[in-house]
Design an enzyme around this catalytic site. Sequence first.
Site, PDB file in Angstrom:
ATOM      1  N   GLU A 152      35.059  68.342  77.987  1.00  0.00           N
ATOM      2  CA  GLU A 152      34.513  68.981  76.789  1.00  0.00           C
ATOM      3  C   GLU A 152      35.259  70.275  76.463  1.00  0.00           C
ATOM      4  OE1 GLU A 152      29.961  67.307  76.575  1.00  0.00           O
ATOM      5  OE2 GLU A 152      30.261  69.303  77.421  1.00  0.00           O
ATOM      6  N   CYS A 160      38.629  82.842  72.062  1.00  0.00           N
ATOM      7  CA  CYS A 160      38.771  83.982  72.970  1.00  0.00           C
ATOM      8  C   CYS A 160      39.470  85.121  72.243  1.00  0.00           C
ATOM      9  CB  CYS A 160      39.553  83.588  74.219  1.00  0.00           C
ATOM     10  SG  CYS A 160      39.749  84.954  75.393  1.00  0.00           S
ATOM     11  N   GLU A 309      29.746  60.202  77.032  1.00  0.00           N
ATOM     12  CA  GLU A 309      28.473  60.739  77.519  1.00  0.00           C
ATOM     13  C   GLU A 309      27.386  60.536  76.468  1.00  0.00           C
ATOM     14  OE1 GLU A 309      28.397  64.811  78.765  1.00  0.00           O
ATOM     15  OE2 GLU A 309      30.294  64.684  79.858  1.00  0.00           O
ATOM     16  N   LYS A 358      19.433  70.639  86.108  1.00  0.00           N
ATOM     17  CA  LYS A 358      18.514  69.897  86.975  1.00  0.00           C
ATOM     18  C   LYS A 358      17.407  69.196  86.196  1.00  0.00           C
ATOM     19  CE  LYS A 358      15.744  73.993  88.244  1.00  0.00           C
ATOM     20  NZ  LYS A 358      16.554  75.008  87.526  1.00  0.00           N
TER      21      LYS A 358
END
Length: 656
Positions: A152, A160, A309, A358
């Site tokens: 990704e 930046c 994904e 999680k």
Amino acid sequence: MKSVRMPVPGVSLGCDYNPEQWSPDVWREDAALMRRAGVDLVAVNIFGWSNLEPSPGEYRFDDLDEVIELMHAHGIRINLGTGTSSPPPWLTTLYPEVLPVADDGTTRFPGGRQAWCPSSPVFRDRALDLVGRVARRYGNHPAVALWHVSNELGCHNALCYCETSAAAFRSWLQGRYRKIETLNEAWGTSFWSQRYGDWSEIQVPRLALSLRNPAQLVDFQRFSSDELLGYYRAEAALLRKHSEIPVTTNFMVTAHIRNLDYWSWAPEMDIVANDHYLDHRLGDPVAELSFAADLTRGLAGGRPWMLMEQSAGAVNWQPHNLTKAPGEMIRNSLTHVARGADSICFFQWRASAQGAEKFHSALLPHAGTDTVAWREVLKLSETLDRIGEVAGTEVEADVALLFSWESWWSAEGEARPSQAVTYLDQVHSAHAALRELGVTTDVVPPDADLSRYKLVVVPGLYMISDTDAQGIADYVAAGGRLVVTYFSGIVDERDRIRLGGYPGAFRDVLGVLSEEFAPLKPGDAVTLSSDQKATLWTERLRTTTASVVATFEDGPMAGIPAITRNEHGEGIAWYIATKTDMSGILAEAAGLENTKSDKEVVRRRGTDRSYLFVINHGTTPVDHPARGEDLVSGKRVDGVLTVEAGGVAVVREEVS
């Protein structure tokens, strides 16, 4: 046209696997469960750097060796990550200059992921050293079917603003403009005394006390996309030096990430792959899924692509993380397949017990295999096996929608007529209206060859070059049909207003001229003479050669044209100068009845076969004409296909 070599035949089932989070005993359990679930492909070593190189120059491959051999023994192919997506703590401790800087000039620190500057030579040197070692070690391993560069790219660190980035930006600008005078003209630096006398005076566009230069902001977006693409190319070149395995990385064609211009990235991919998650912050997440799949197929040039994904259930990064109802995961997955995906993969295999993700769902949930979620996985796996023969076919579409990341960047600048008007809102609205009409849409760039399409839709294309605008006009003149929505054609590629009246580049083909924008406040609405309601936008529009389809009945532009129709050459062009239901105009332009449905209908076709996908997103059964065999149920279809509420069907059609 480059052929596509998918990592696994058929329509494969895959997932991310992060064995570094688990013990070897769990690895063996997982491999057995993956085989039971019919997993064909696993992505490993995505975040493996700190395990492979726990301290500078100390390399340890034993664990990865074991995992790859374990998967190989179970007949599971590997999508092998280069491990470079996030640097280990030792790297940013030794070389803090690697860390990215935000637009307020403050440093972003480790503790999350992607804590690196895309222009950092230190990061690149250390990352490429690791890539070379991984490539040499596994480049000829029989289990490795695909290379996965980083992960990704640009999800968090695309922009930046450090001094290293500033130097790289100046170098990029010199390559683009050659002369400082040319840059001054392109950026309009005579405004607010911004004229530059030397390249060294130019900075990255950090936060300022006032509005910043919009042309500089757009160029910084272009530079940032190119900088990360250059990084991808460096990794890919090393992989190709040591291996003949296809190389890709996972795009993020989604509603909330916009920093990379994937039209420039896609030609570099051996296989186009995308990550997509339902976004419940949107009004219609499922409609956006279909759009993202069509755009990914556009990036793949119409050829098959990978869903790298998606989630089995809830994600963990939205304000409200909604789970999927029974059957929803299969509907979502087959929508991607219908729109060109030949590989359906998930993040991730086993739900994490620790870390920031999680609470993110997985194919194997925290509660284990005696769960509804696990049974849904088994059902999906069986379904993908049943429809495997559709692999390699291509999606049939005769309507195109133009999409541009550059227009997205520029249309949503700091100073614009209405902050409530956003690019994706117009894009999603147009695509959703076509989808509800049963129209399959190719999403293509503004410079695409449009000659084969019966209808082209241009939603909110604020920025467009003269060449691309002429190509659209030529398409209409040759007999094409065009629908353009408001805030289109306003600026050229320098973000310079096209003088002479709006909609700028499209005035002649649309036969209209707008003198003034008149946005509405959020929540306000006006009525059209067609009895439709409209919001967000009106404008002081007059026709030059067009005829009026509908006018504003009230509001600031009462009596002014709102929707127009113009004959241009052999074709017809419509303009919609407000936010309203586009279904009627799109149906007329496409030659369809204006009837909407909950069923999603897409056809994939090969040289000697075709497959009809019918996906029922509604709560009642739907019928659709079809003849052949439904691969999902195994039943014969003779004339009428009935798909139950929430159901899916894939009919191998009989050749008449």
